[in-house]
Motif scaffolding. Structure first.
Motif, PDB file in Angstrom:
ATOM      1  N   ALA A   1      22.598  -8.138 -21.553  1.00  0.00           N
ATOM      2  CA  ALA A   1      21.444  -7.358 -22.009  1.00  0.00           C
ATOM      3  C   ALA A   1      21.950  -6.025 -22.557  1.00  0.00           C
ATOM      4  O   ALA A   1      21.755  -4.973 -21.956  1.00  0.00           O
ATOM      5  CB  ALA A   1      20.455  -7.142 -20.871  1.00  0.00           C
ATOM      6  N   PRO A   2      22.616  -6.036 -23.707  1.00  0.00           N
ATOM      7  CA  PRO A   2      23.244  -4.808 -24.213  1.00  0.00           C
ATOM      8  C   PRO A   2      22.271  -3.674 -24.501  1.00  0.00           C
ATOM      9  O   PRO A   2      22.616  -2.508 -24.300  1.00  0.00           O
ATOM     10  CB  PRO A   2      23.948  -5.273 -25.495  1.00  0.00           C
ATOM     11  CG  PRO A   2      23.303  -6.571 -25.861  1.00  0.00           C
ATOM     12  CD  PRO A   2      22.889  -7.192 -24.580  1.00  0.00           C
ATOM     13  N   PHE A   3      21.058  -3.972 -24.954  1.00  0.00           N
ATOM     14  CA  PHE A   3      20.081  -2.914 -25.201  1.00  0.00           C
ATOM     15  C   PHE A   3      19.673  -2.246 -23.889  1.00  0.00           C
ATOM     16  O   PHE A   3      19.518  -1.024 -23.820  1.00  0.00           O
ATOM     17  CB  PHE A   3      18.858  -3.462 -25.932  1.00  0.00           C
ATOM     18  CG  PHE A   3      19.013  -3.536 -27.423  1.00  0.00           C
ATOM     19  CD1 PHE A   3      18.516  -2.538 -28.242  1.00  0.00           C
ATOM     20  CD2 PHE A   3      19.673  -4.605 -28.006  1.00  0.00           C
ATOM     21  CE1 PHE A   3      18.664  -2.607 -29.619  1.00  0.00           C
ATOM     22  CE2 PHE A   3      19.834  -4.688 -29.376  1.00  0.00           C
ATOM     23  CZ  PHE A   3      19.331  -3.686 -30.191  1.00  0.00           C
ATOM     24  N   SER A   4      19.470  -3.049 -22.860  1.00  0.00           N
ATOM     25  CA  SER A   4      19.126  -2.488 -21.556  1.00  0.00           C
ATOM     26  C   SER A   4      20.261  -1.631 -21.017  1.00  0.00           C
ATOM     27  O   SER A   4      20.036  -0.538 -20.481  1.00  0.00           O
ATOM     28  CB  SER A   4      18.816  -3.621 -20.567  1.00  0.00           C
ATOM     29  OG  SER A   4      17.696  -4.367 -20.988  1.00  0.00           O
ATOM     30  N   ASP A   5      21.487  -2.119 -21.166  1.00  0.00           N
ATOM     31  CA  ASP A   5      22.638  -1.351 -20.694  1.00  0.00           C
ATOM     32  C   ASP A   5      22.756  -0.032 -21.446  1.00  0.00           C
ATOM     33  O   ASP A   5      23.094   1.009 -20.857  1.00  0.00           O
ATOM     34  CB  ASP A   5      23.918  -2.172 -20.870  1.00  0.00           C
ATOM     35  CG  ASP A   5      23.973  -3.363 -19.931  1.00  0.00           C
ATOM     36  OD1 ASP A   5      23.248  -3.340 -18.915  1.00  0.00           O
ATOM     37  OD2 ASP A   5      24.721  -4.314 -20.214  1.00  0.00           O
TER      38      ASP A   5
ATOM     39  N   GLY B   1      15.595  -2.748 -18.123  1.00  0.00           N
ATOM     40  CA  GLY B   1      15.692  -4.202 -18.213  1.00  0.00           C
ATOM     41  C   GLY B   1      14.337  -4.828 -18.452  1.00  0.00           C
ATOM     42  O   GLY B   1      14.189  -5.746 -19.263  1.00  0.00           O
ATOM     43  N   ASP B   2      13.313  -4.331 -17.737  1.00  0.00           N
ATOM     44  CA  ASP B   2      11.949  -4.832 -17.936  1.00  0.00           C
ATOM     45  C   ASP B   2      11.443  -4.504 -19.338  1.00  0.00           C
ATOM     46  O   ASP B   2      10.794  -5.329 -19.989  1.00  0.00           O
ATOM     47  CB  ASP B   2      11.003  -4.207 -16.902  1.00  0.00           C
ATOM     48  CG  ASP B   2      11.332  -4.626 -15.481  1.00  0.00           C
ATOM     49  OD1 ASP B   2      12.027  -5.647 -15.322  1.00  0.00           O
ATOM     50  OD2 ASP B   2      10.893  -3.939 -14.555  1.00  0.00           O
ATOM     51  N   VAL B   3      11.746  -3.294 -19.804  1.00  0.00           N
ATOM     52  CA  VAL B   3      11.285  -2.879 -21.133  1.00  0.00           C
ATOM     53  C   VAL B   3      11.887  -3.762 -22.214  1.00  0.00           C
ATOM     54  O   VAL B   3      11.183  -4.255 -23.109  1.00  0.00           O
ATOM     55  CB  VAL B   3      11.647  -1.399 -21.383  1.00  0.00           C
ATOM     56  CG1 VAL B   3      11.352  -1.021 -22.835  1.00  0.00           C
ATOM     57  CG2 VAL B   3      10.893  -0.493 -20.425  1.00  0.00           C
ATOM     58  N   MET B   4      13.198  -3.985 -22.149  1.00  0.00           N
ATOM     59  CA  MET B   4      13.852  -4.767 -23.188  1.00  0.00           C
ATOM     60  C   MET B   4      13.477  -6.239 -23.115  1.00  0.00           C
ATOM     61  O   MET B   4      13.383  -6.918 -24.147  1.00  0.00           O
ATOM     62  CB  MET B   4      15.365  -4.597 -23.086  1.00  0.00           C
ATOM     63  CG  MET B   4      15.857  -3.187 -23.368  1.00  0.00           C
ATOM     64  SD  MET B   4      15.151  -2.457 -24.889  1.00  0.00           S
ATOM     65  CE  MET B   4      15.718  -3.613 -26.129  1.00  0.00           C
ATOM     66  N   ALA B   5      13.246  -6.756 -21.921  1.00  0.00           N
ATOM     67  CA  ALA B   5      12.794  -8.144 -21.805  1.00  0.00           C
ATOM     68  C   ALA B   5      11.424  -8.314 -22.455  1.00  0.00           C
ATOM     69  O   ALA B   5      11.162  -9.307 -23.149  1.00  0.00           O
ATOM     70  CB  ALA B   5      12.743  -8.567 -20.335  1.00  0.00           C
ATOM     71  N   THR B   6      10.563  -7.329 -22.250  1.00  0.00           N
ATOM     72  CA  THR B   6       9.239  -7.370 -22.876  1.00  0.00           C
ATOM     73  C   THR B   6       9.359  -7.303 -24.395  1.00  0.00           C
ATOM     74  O   THR B   6       8.667  -8.038 -25.127  1.00  0.00           O
ATOM     75  CB  THR B   6       8.376  -6.195 -22.373  1.00  0.00           C
ATOM     76  OG1 THR B   6       8.264  -6.273 -20.946  1.00  0.00           O
ATOM     77  CG2 THR B   6       6.989  -6.233 -22.992  1.00  0.00           C
TER      78      THR B   6
END
Length: 481
Positions: free
Chosen positions: A276-280, A292-297
């Motif tokens: 999850a590179p954007f979350s990282d 992590g929740d934001v990027m998954a959404t």
């Protein structure tokens, strides 16, 4: 100086293949048409791509730049062709106009393969992000989630073009703005030490550049979206060009900036293994774990928007070809202003490929997506060649400067597509060729069912004497005296 064209019997204002004339009107405005391009290009892959590219080092940024330039050139070519031939089918119509119906069929067949195979790939990636919240990790659970992800866009498309366009615009805004936020804000958190080596692959410069570029190619699949749906666009002679270029530029900006931002905010060693590179990247910028929740959404919204646009495209290409007698006639059937048979057939094929992925071999699906990369490029290649053909043989008198510019774009665009085919690898090219050849019996069957057995042209013997013709309107299967 001006360019004097060769005589041509096909004026630029004639009704284009696919049945649309220059007065065709549509429902999608410029904003919705641009959203169709952005929504088709930006799917779920961008959320993992920076981590995939990191293993090749910062050379992948150079590769991303080169592919982005090539994609913009192809978008410019689509704009030129779309203004001249504002017909549904886009690349299919361009290839048929320039090179005849068989080239048009191969282009339509290739894109059709890309559309429903690629949709299965988007659906599988989309399931992974949905399961970030649901945790339905069984095979049956994954298939059920994927079915929902494929059924919702199909139902939206079946309800009509206006609903499809509105949904596409909303999902594009919802996913594009946060991505752009990461891309821009991340630039203020860059650290030189995070970027890692220029060539981290251990191979040669050219090999690393070529491989990383090949990984980027499929990320731009969808730049032809508005050209394919040209008849559904208002003022297509202007808006196809503008939406193609605007949409491609917007995607290129987000892709390039976000890749640089993530590589500069996440340490190289960590990024290579990231899922999850954007979350990282957001965690390194602001701390915390909510990202992590934001990027998954964001990925869920992005995926459903991409499926919405591609569900439309999977029906538009065979619709245009069927209207010209090169796909089964059932694909021309309309309901609520959309070719519903194409939507149903395309969605069904996508479901089959998706289910095969989960039931048999999830790892093998990467090979299927690589095949889709090659089948994506073939319509681009024919389009660039069609533009070059037009400029050389049919262009009306223009200034030397404008002709030189258009020729340069067409030639570089054509070379770019050949490079993309090469970069996909010998195995993918071979398998894609086999898939293309499978289409030939379909072409024969469709033509035979219409009583068309070949071009009405004179045959000659070894001495050059005329010996007969192949009729186009009779049941004869051989030459007649």
């Amino acid at each position: 100086m001006s360019h004097t064209p060769a005589p041509s019997s096909t004026p630029s204002t004639a009704t284009a293949p696919g049945g649309a004339g220059p007065d065709a009107t549509g429902t999608l405005g410029l904003a919705q048409a641009t959203a169709l391009v952005i929504g088709g290009v930006i799917g779920t892959g961008i959320f993992l791509l920076p981590a995939t590219l990191a293993q090749y080092g910062t050379i992948s940024i150079l590769a991303f730049g080169l592919v982005s330039v090539g994609a913009i050139l192809i978008a410019m070519i689509f704009g030129k062709l779309g203004a001249r031939i504002p017909a549904s089918g886009g690349p299919y119509a361009y290839a048929r106009d320039a090179f005849g119906e068989f080239a048009g069929f191969l282009t339509a067949w290739s894109f059709w393969l890309t559309a429903w195979i690629g949709n299965a790939g988007i659906a599988v990636a989309w399931v992974g992000y949905v399961n970030y919240f649901l945790h339905w990790d069984s095979t049956a659970g994954k298939i059920l989630v994927a079915l929902v992800g494929l059924a919702v866009p199909a139902l939206i498309n079946l309800s009509g073009v206006k609903n499809m366009g509105a949904f596409q615009l909303i999902t594009t805004v919802l996913k594009f703005v946060p991505l752009l936020f990461v891309a821009i804000v991340g630039l203020f958190f860059l650290k030189g030490a995070n970027f890692g080596p220029f060539n981290a692959s251990g191979g040669s410069f050219l090999d690393a550049l070529q491989t990383s570029a090949a990984l980027v190619v499929f990320a731009y699949s969808g730049i032809e979206a508005v050209a394919i749906a040209a008849e559904k666009v208002r003022d297509p002679e202007r808006n196809v060009a503008r939406a193609s270029v605007f949409g491609c530029l917007a995607c290129a900006a987000v892709y390039m900036l976000s890749t640089v931002a993530i590589m500069g905010t996440v340490p190289h060693g960590e990024l290579v293994g990231s899922t999850a590179p954007f979350s990282d990247a957001l965690n390194h910028m602001f701390g915390g774990s909510i990202w992590g929740d934001v990027m998954a959404t964001m990925a869920i919204i992005s995926g459903i928007g991409a499926l919405n646009g591609w569900t439309m495209l999977v029906a538009e290409m065979p619709f245009a070809a069927a209207r010209d007698g090169m796909f089964p006639n059932a694909f021309t059937r309309m309901r609520n202003g959309v070719p519903y048979v194409g939507i149903l057939v395309g969605t069904t094929l996508t479901i089959i490929v998706m289910a095969m992925n989960y039931l048999w071999s999830e790892d093998a699906f990467e090979d299927i997506l690589l095949l889709a990369t090659v089948t994506t490029v073939i319509p681009y290649l024919f389009s660039a060649a069609a533009q070059l053909f037009w400029l050389v043989t049919r262009e009306r008198a223009v200034s030397r400067g404008k002709l030189a510019r258009d020729l340069t774009v067409a030639i570089v665009g054509l070379a770019f597509t050949i490079w993309m085919v090469y970069g996909s690898g010998a195995d993918a090219v071979l398998k894609s060729l086999i898939l293309l050849l499978v289409g030939i019996p379909v072409y024969i069957w469709v033509k035979a069912s219409r009583g068309e057995y070949g071009p009405n042209e004179v045959m000659h013997d070894a001495s050059g004497n005329a010996v007969g013709t192949f009729p186009t309107d009779g049941p004869e299967r051989g030459p007649t005296k």
